[in-house]
Design a protein around this motif. Structure first.
Motif, PDB file in Angstrom:
ATOM      1  N   TYR A 113       7.049  13.660   6.488  1.00  0.00           N
ATOM      2  CA  TYR A 113       6.714  12.266   6.180  1.00  0.00           C
ATOM      3  C   TYR A 113       7.750  11.349   6.823  1.00  0.00           C
ATOM      4  O   TYR A 113       8.957  11.552   6.679  1.00  0.00           O
ATOM      5  N   ASP A 162      -1.840  11.148   5.981  1.00  0.00           N
ATOM      6  CA  ASP A 162      -1.173  10.237   6.913  1.00  0.00           C
ATOM      7  C   ASP A 162       0.339  10.333   6.705  1.00  0.00           C
ATOM      8  O   ASP A 162       0.882   9.778   5.756  1.00  0.00           O
ATOM      9  N   ARG A 163       1.038  11.021   7.596  1.00  0.00           N
ATOM     10  CA  ARG A 163       2.478  11.214   7.461  1.00  0.00           C
ATOM     11  C   ARG A 163       3.274   9.921   7.674  1.00  0.00           C
ATOM     12  O   ARG A 163       4.468   9.879   7.390  1.00  0.00           O
ATOM     13  N   LYS A 164       2.628   8.881   8.171  1.00  0.00           N
ATOM     14  CA  LYS A 164       3.321   7.613   8.398  1.00  0.00           C
ATOM     15  C   LYS A 164       3.187   6.656   7.214  1.00  0.00           C
ATOM     16  O   LYS A 164       3.819   5.595   7.216  1.00  0.00           O
ATOM     17  N   ARG A 165       2.375   7.011   6.219  1.00  0.00           N
ATOM     18  CA  ARG A 165       2.218   6.117   5.076  1.00  0.00           C
ATOM     19  C   ARG A 165       3.505   6.118   4.252  1.00  0.00           C
ATOM     20  O   ARG A 165       4.044   7.179   3.931  1.00  0.00           O
ATOM     21  N   PRO A 166       4.033   4.954   3.880  1.00  0.00           N
ATOM     22  CA  PRO A 166       5.272   4.913   3.097  1.00  0.00           C
ATOM     23  C   PRO A 166       5.125   5.602   1.739  1.00  0.00           C
ATOM     24  O   PRO A 166       4.111   5.433   1.047  1.00  0.00           O
ATOM     25  N   THR A 185      -1.489  10.446   0.400  1.00  0.00           N
ATOM     26  CA  THR A 185      -1.429   9.802   1.717  1.00  0.00           C
ATOM     27  C   THR A 185      -2.665  10.049   2.559  1.00  0.00           C
ATOM     28  O   THR A 185      -2.759   9.534   3.686  1.00  0.00           O
ATOM     29  N   GLY A 210       0.763  -1.238   0.000  1.00  0.00           N
ATOM     30  CA  GLY A 210       0.000   0.000   0.000  1.00  0.00           C
ATOM     31  C   GLY A 210       0.789   1.280   0.000  1.00  0.00           C
ATOM     32  O   GLY A 210       0.221   2.365   0.204  1.00  0.00           O
ATOM     33  N   ALA A 211       2.098   1.216  -0.246  1.00  0.00           N
ATOM     34  CA  ALA A 211       2.887   2.441  -0.312  1.00  0.00           C
ATOM     35  C   ALA A 211       2.489   3.267  -1.533  1.00  0.00           C
ATOM     36  O   ALA A 211       2.056   2.720  -2.553  1.00  0.00           O
ATOM     37  N   ALA A 212       2.658   4.579  -1.442  1.00  0.00           N
ATOM     38  CA  ALA A 212       2.398   5.466  -2.571  1.00  0.00           C
ATOM     39  C   ALA A 212       3.676   5.602  -3.397  1.00  0.00           C
ATOM     40  O   ALA A 212       4.730   5.960  -2.863  1.00  0.00           O
TER      41      ALA A 212
END
Length: 447
Positions: free
Chosen positions: A407, A379-383, A376, A316-318
């Protein structure tokens, strides 16, 4: 000691001579084995960073993963301490198919073509007063210098009158002791003034000390034992198809291999014996010459390869492609209609062109900020996986800005689209992400 002397990687790295084991390892297998088709089995040491460990954190673990990905087979390791009996108990008993690092000229195994060339290195604290670039430098006189016993540097040190040596154990079990690593750590702790160890160990552990250390890769000296060695992969004799495949892999993926080695600060030597300069990470952003060699890493971000990108994408990383839009060809009149070629990128990637300049316009900076926010959902924790092409500072700059924006899981993929296709993956056509500020995010011509 000559360049053609039979020795294992431990002779180079920790100077453990395996020549005496040659008589006891048995006869080479007579059956010719082909290229692995079900699983790639690699012989490795479970505790020998920076080369390998059982958590797959070494550069040989990562290069082995490149090979497995290219073969499209799973990767498995056979762990054995890399000391006397390593080849006899692993490769020769067919528990595995490949040894990732061995000196060219090793007679216990068949060698591939070399995939890197490195050298011994001198290490000292930057505040020590030592300024040496060679062992002949006067600033080394009287210094307490650590060296692994009976390695090539020990003999050359004596030629230069460097007799104040701190010896480290030669034959050791890596499950309990790492003498070359200890030599680096002793320099950092000021227990010794300097050390001379195999370059990959020197570069890797020097970068991990809390005090700044200088690492000086050493040139060969005429008439002395060599410092520089070419490193290949080792396989069983009479496996020509496997060897030819690996040699072709090395040619095709040399850029990816070099990037991994650079991440581990391995000193690399050119074919003419000169030392290849490592690109330093700047304090700020790259402001020009965006298509040129990049640093091995980025503070605050993780450097990843194609296999890691594939896993991150599935999780699910961007994926953020920042390659600039192509410039309009020269010679076209102002009223000429020009349609840029389709932009090919990773499946699922989001293209934010022109956001990787060192000094972006306000519009470009806003485009990056709002684009990442949208990808994201705040969400700053999303890869985030940021990339463009090899030797592309645009991706380095953009990843650095993502870190500055807060991020926390920024991944930099320096091999970019070329590294993705080299790993056997396909590209797809993508369009630029919508720009809420302007319908045309390209306000600068790409380099």
């Amino acid at each position: 000691m000559t360049r053609r002397l039979s020795f294992s990687r431990r002779v180079l790295y920790l100077a453990v001579a395996l020549c005496a084991a040659a008589a006891s390892i048995g006869q080479p297998a007579s059956a010719t084995e082909g290229i692995p088709t079900e699983v790639l089995r690699v012989c490795a040491d479970a505790s020998l960073l920076p080369f390998s460990n059982d958590r797959r954190e070494g550069f040989e673990n990562r290069i082995a993963q490149l090979i497995a990905d290219d073969l499209k087979v799973p990767l498995a390791f056979t762990w054995w301490p890399q000391t006397i009996g390593f080849v006899r108990n692993t490769l020769r008993t067919r528990q595995c198919d490949l040894v990732m690092g061995t000196a060219v000229g090793e007679e216990l195994m068949q060698n591939t073509n070399p995939y890197y060339r490195s050298t011994y290195a001198l290490i000292y604290r930057k505040d020590s007063g030592i300024t040496a670039k060679t062992l002949a430098d006067a600033s080394l006189q009287g210094a307490r210098i650590g060296v692994v016993a009976r390695t090539p540097p020990s003999a050359v040190m004596l030629r230069h009158g460097l007799i104040n040596m701190e010896p480290y154990q030669l034959d050791t079990d890596t499950r309990a002791h790492h003498p070359a690593q200890q030599a680096v750590e002793d320099v950092a702790a000021a227990r010794t003034d300097a050390a001379i160890v195999w370059g990959p160990i020197a570069g890797y552990f020097a970068a991990r000390q809390q005090v700044p250390l200088t690492v000086v890769p050493l040139m060969d000296e005429p008439g002395a034992s060599p410092f520089q060695y070419m490193i290949s992969m080792g396989l069983r004799p009479d496996e020509p198809d496997w060897r030819h495949w690996l040699n072709d892999f090395i040619v095709r993926r040399q850029g990816d291999i070099d990037r991994i080695l650079a991440e581990y600060h391995v000193p690399l030597v050119n074919a003419d014996g000169t030392i290849r300069a490592e690109v330093a990470e700047p304090d700020g952003y790259r402001m020009a010459d965006y298509r040129s060699p990049t640093p091995p890493g980025l503070r605050g971000a993780e450097t990843v390869g194609a296999a890691e990108v594939e896993r991150l994408a599935k999780a699910g990383a961007a994926l953020v492609d920042v390659l600039p839009t192509p410039p309009k060809p020269a010679g076209l009149t102002a009223d000429s209609r020009w349609v840029p070629p389709p932009h090919r990128s990773l499946p699922g990637a989001h293209w934010l062109p022109n956001v990787g300049y060192g000094a972006p316009s306000d519009e470009q900076e806003a485009y990056l900020r709002t684009g990442l926010e949208a990808l994201t959902a705040g969400d700053r924790k999303r890869p985030l996986v940021v990339f463009c092409q090899p030797d592309c500072w645009m991706s380095w700059n953009a990843a650095k800005r993502a870190v500055a924006l807060g991020y926390q899981a920024v991944k930099w993929f320096p091999a970019g689209t070329e590294g993705w296709t080299a790993a056997g993956h396909e590209l797809v056509t993508v369009e630029p992400e919508p720009n809420p500020v302007s319908s045309n995010p390209a306000s600068k011509v790409g380099n």
